[in-house]
Write a protein that holds these residues in place. Structure first.
Motif, PDB file in Angstrom:
ATOM      1  N   SER A  68       2.541 -66.708  46.343  1.00 35.76           N
ATOM      2  CA  SER A  68       3.745 -65.879  46.326  1.00 35.76           C
ATOM      3  C   SER A  68       4.886 -66.502  45.530  1.00 35.76           C
ATOM      4  CB  SER A  68       4.212 -65.611  47.762  1.00 35.76           C
ATOM      5  OG  SER A  68       3.245 -64.874  48.478  1.00 35.76           O
ATOM      6  N   TRP A  69       4.717 -67.747  45.100  1.00 38.49           N
ATOM      7  CA  TRP A  69       5.764 -68.427  44.347  1.00 38.49           C
ATOM      8  C   TRP A  69       5.691 -68.023  42.875  1.00 38.49           C
ATOM      9  CZ3 TRP A  69       9.400 -72.292  45.828  1.00 38.49           C
ATOM     10  CH2 TRP A  69       9.375 -72.635  47.184  1.00 38.49           C
ATOM     11  N   THR A  70       6.841 -67.705  42.275  1.00 36.49           N
ATOM     12  CA  THR A  70       6.894 -67.416  40.841  1.00 36.49           C
ATOM     13  C   THR A  70       6.555 -68.656  40.034  1.00 36.49           C
ATOM     14  OG1 THR A  70       8.593 -65.737  41.214  1.00 36.49           O
ATOM     15  CG2 THR A  70       8.380 -66.602  38.966  1.00 36.49           C
ATOM     16  N   HIS A  71       7.101 -69.796  40.457  1.00 37.63           N
ATOM     17  CA  HIS A  71       6.739 -71.101  39.907  1.00 37.63           C
ATOM     18  C   HIS A  71       6.246 -71.951  41.072  1.00 37.63           C
ATOM     19  CE1 HIS A  71       8.621 -70.298  35.988  1.00 37.63           C
ATOM     20  NE2 HIS A  71       9.597 -69.718  36.668  1.00 37.63           N
ATOM     21  N   PRO A 106       5.679 -74.457  44.050  1.00 36.65           N
ATOM     22  CA  PRO A 106       6.770 -75.002  44.863  1.00 36.65           C
ATOM     23  C   PRO A 106       7.109 -76.456  44.587  1.00 36.65           C
ATOM     24  CG  PRO A 106       4.782 -74.701  46.174  1.00 36.65           C
ATOM     25  CD  PRO A 106       4.543 -74.010  44.878  1.00 36.65           C
ATOM     26  N   TRP A 136      13.585 -74.476  40.199  1.00 34.94           N
ATOM     27  CA  TRP A 136      12.712 -73.924  41.230  1.00 34.94           C
ATOM     28  C   TRP A 136      12.041 -75.042  42.026  1.00 34.94           C
ATOM     29  CZ3 TRP A 136      11.529 -68.499  41.556  1.00 34.94           C
ATOM     30  CH2 TRP A 136      12.132 -67.716  40.551  1.00 34.94           C
ATOM     31  N   ARG A 154      10.532 -76.164  46.391  1.00 32.22           N
ATOM     32  CA  ARG A 154      10.827 -76.326  47.802  1.00 32.22           C
ATOM     33  C   ARG A 154      11.819 -77.483  47.984  1.00 32.22           C
ATOM     34  NH1 ARG A 154      11.048 -73.196  50.608  1.00 32.22           N
ATOM     35  NH2 ARG A 154       9.067 -72.652  51.617  1.00 32.22           N
ATOM     36  N   LEU A 196      16.337 -67.486  50.803  1.00 27.22           N
ATOM     37  CA  LEU A 196      15.324 -68.376  50.220  1.00 27.22           C
ATOM     38  C   LEU A 196      15.083 -69.613  51.084  1.00 27.22           C
ATOM     39  CD1 LEU A 196      16.507 -68.299  46.486  1.00 27.22           C
ATOM     40  CD2 LEU A 196      14.626 -66.995  47.520  1.00 27.22           C
ATOM     41  N   VAL A 254       9.613 -68.439  50.366  1.00 26.63           N
ATOM     42  CA  VAL A 254       9.036 -68.685  49.047  1.00 26.63           C
ATOM     43  C   VAL A 254      10.116 -68.523  47.985  1.00 26.63           C
ATOM     44  CG1 VAL A 254       6.756 -67.948  49.794  1.00 26.63           C
ATOM     45  CG2 VAL A 254       8.297 -66.279  48.749  1.00 26.63           C
ATOM     46  N   ASN A 255       9.845 -69.118  46.819  1.00 25.05           N
ATOM     47  CA  ASN A 255      10.722 -69.014  45.650  1.00 25.05           C
ATOM     48  C   ASN A 255      12.101 -69.621  45.874  1.00 25.05           C
ATOM     49  OD1 ASN A 255       8.895 -67.834  43.870  1.00 25.05           O
ATOM     50  ND2 ASN A 255       9.317 -65.782  44.632  1.00 25.05           N
ATOM     51  N   GLU A 256      12.191 -70.652  46.692  1.00 21.03           N
ATOM     52  CA  GLU A 256      13.462 -71.364  46.834  1.00 21.03           C
ATOM     53  C   GLU A 256      13.887 -71.906  45.474  1.00 21.03           C
ATOM     54  OE1 GLU A 256      15.403 -75.098  49.374  1.00 21.03           O
ATOM     55  OE2 GLU A 256      13.343 -74.450  49.754  1.00 21.03           O
ATOM     56  N   ARG A 257      15.174 -71.759  45.159  1.00 22.04           N
ATOM     57  CA  ARG A 257      15.656 -72.174  43.848  1.00 22.04           C
ATOM     58  C   ARG A 257      17.172 -72.326  43.890  1.00 22.04           C
ATOM     59  NH1 ARG A 257      14.082 -66.875  43.981  1.00 22.04           N
ATOM     60  NH2 ARG A 257      15.575 -65.290  43.256  1.00 22.04           N
TER      61      ARG A 257
END
Length: 454
Positions: free
Chosen positions: A103-106, A108, A119, A121, A426, A430-433
């Motif tokens: 589910s992560w765009t990039h 983690p 981008w 975790r 976020l 997922v997708n923490e940035r």
């Protein structure tokens, strides 16, 4: 790729933003994930993180004394020669598990930098603030700056699992009679969508809710699923959870929220201003309306409880001999762990369900908002985020700062970033940035805190 702070409306001062982006990216690539069972944590990653941190910040390494507590928590001491009560700047090294990798765009732990965003975790929670602290200190050391009082950089290693790292440091501070005159850790932030006013609001956490992980357990003889009894263990646990889900803990406006509402009222107009300017007289109306604004507003005025872990039978045709659920409970200021357990017991109304405390900490007292410590933070916020309304705030999560509140009356919780609803969502998702602009603001905030003299 070059990131420039020019024309950003920021205070004057040169920072190495390109380098800060690379440093955060590097640290995000180290998977310092903690787990509830310490045996399942890869502690070698924390040694790598520690070594990498030292190489990324050579002046901190050379000029600040480093101590290690509980094997991995880091404390750096910047000796100013002053006897004034010191400043403690906090962040934590550990992160939660990344969840669904697809589910992560990039990825983690890639530390990818794309379109002005970093981008990974931990980008916000809490390696972003850690890098901002270290970059600010490294910059000031390079300029030959000496703070007006001693500074401690405190980087816990097990905040996400309510661990022992920072409590161990607090015991050391007690032994050494070190009483912090100012503590800043993660918490509130800057947002333009929290309140129906035109200005952005910077909320500084002056207190935080208590934390209680409570396990509910029901036992049963078990047996073959083809011959179930009337109230198997799983049914009793399910019934208890439904009762708790239908129950609202009592609503109350605590002192930090009363201060917040009053300040928002001063910047409001019309009926909202009329109500909030008399928040003490309209508490029932306010506590009715606030939950309609979303989960955060609801959590600010009451204790909350949600089941996070469930366990039952290990087979599809086997009745569970034991079924359990773990409730994650956030206790409102003014309430207690014991009182909350008693309330849960009363709500579920099942003497056959055993309640066991796994982790617990009481709500913290509210930090003082009069005097030079809070003024120092407010001035740094005003310098970094011009025009923002500054307000106290109740932090609904739990942070390592709660341990420092045992020895200091001046503990504040603040992410020096602009975080809208999407960014706040976020955290632990997922997708923490973190945007490069936010990283710059964070560095400038900590520099502003350290440059002041109070």
């Amino acid at each position: 790729m070059h990131f420039s702070g020019e024309d950003s409306g920021m205070p004057e001062g040169t920072i190495d933003l390109d380098g800060a982006v690379k440093r955060l990216s590097t640290l995000l690539q180290i998977p310092t994930v903690t787990t509830q069972d310490a045996k399942d944590t890869d502690w070698a990653q924390f040694a790598i993180f520690r070594e990498t941190l030292e190489s990324l910040y050579p002046l901190i390494t050379a000029k600040l004394r480093r101590q290690i507590f509980a094997d991995h928590t880091l404390v750096y001491h910047w000796d100013s020669g002053s006897s004034a009560d010191p400043i403690v700047l906090m962040a934590h090294q550990d992160v939660v598990a990344p969840g669904d990798l697809d589910s992560w765009t990039h990825p983690p732990f890639s530390g990818a930098v794309a379109d002005g965003v970093i981008w990974g975790r931990g980008a916000i929670d809490d390696k972003g603030p850690l890098v901002c602290i270290c970059d600010a200190v490294e910059n000031l050391l390079a300029q030959g700056f000496t703070p007006d009082r001693d500074v401690y950089l405190l980087f816990g290693h097990d905040e996400e699992v309510a661990g022992i790292g920072v409590p161990t440091v607090v015991e050391y501070f007690r032994e050494q009679q070190i009483v912090p005159g100012l503590v800043i850790d993660e918490g509130g932030g800057v947002a333009g969508d929290l309140f129906p006013i035109n200005e952005k609001v910077a909320v500084i956490g002056t207190a935080e809710k208590g934390l209680l992980d409570l396990q509910l357990t029901a036992v049963d003889p078990g047996g073959h699923a083809s011959m179930p009894g009337k109230n198997p263990a799983t049914t009793r646990i399910a019934r208890a959870l439904v009762k708790l889900g239908d129950y609202n803990f009592p609503a109350q406006i605590t002192p930090p929220i009363m201060e917040m509402l009053t300040i928002i009222g001063e910047h409001s107009s019309g009926p909202l201003a009329a109500v909030l300017s008399r928040a003490d007289r309209f508490q029932r109306l306010i506590t009715t309306l606030m939950p309609r604004s979303g989960p955060l507003m609801n959590a600010m005025i009451r204790t909350t409880a949600v089941p996070t872990m469930l366990e039952g039978s290990q087979g599809t045709n086997i009745m569970a001999e034991s079924a359990s659920a773990v409730l994650n409970i956030r206790i409102l200021t003014g309430e207690t762990v014991t009182g909350t357990v008693d309330r849960v017991r009363k709500v579920i109304d099942d003497p056959q369900i055993e309640l066991t405390i796994i982790n617990a900490s009481e709500p913290t007292p509210a930090a003082r908002t009069d005097g030079p410590a809070f003024e120092r933070v407010k001035e740094a916020v005003a310098e970094t985020f011009p025009g923002a309304v500054i307000s106290p705030f109740l932090v609904v999560g739990a942070s390592d700062a709660r341990h420092l509140a045992q020895i200091s009356d001046y503990v504040y919780r603040f992410y020096p970033f602009e975080l809208d609803a999407q960014a706040r969502g976020l955290l632990h998702s997922v997708n923490e940035r973190l945007s490069v602009d936010a990283l710059e603001h964070g560095i400038r905030f900590y520099e502003a805190v350290l440059r002041r003299s109070h």
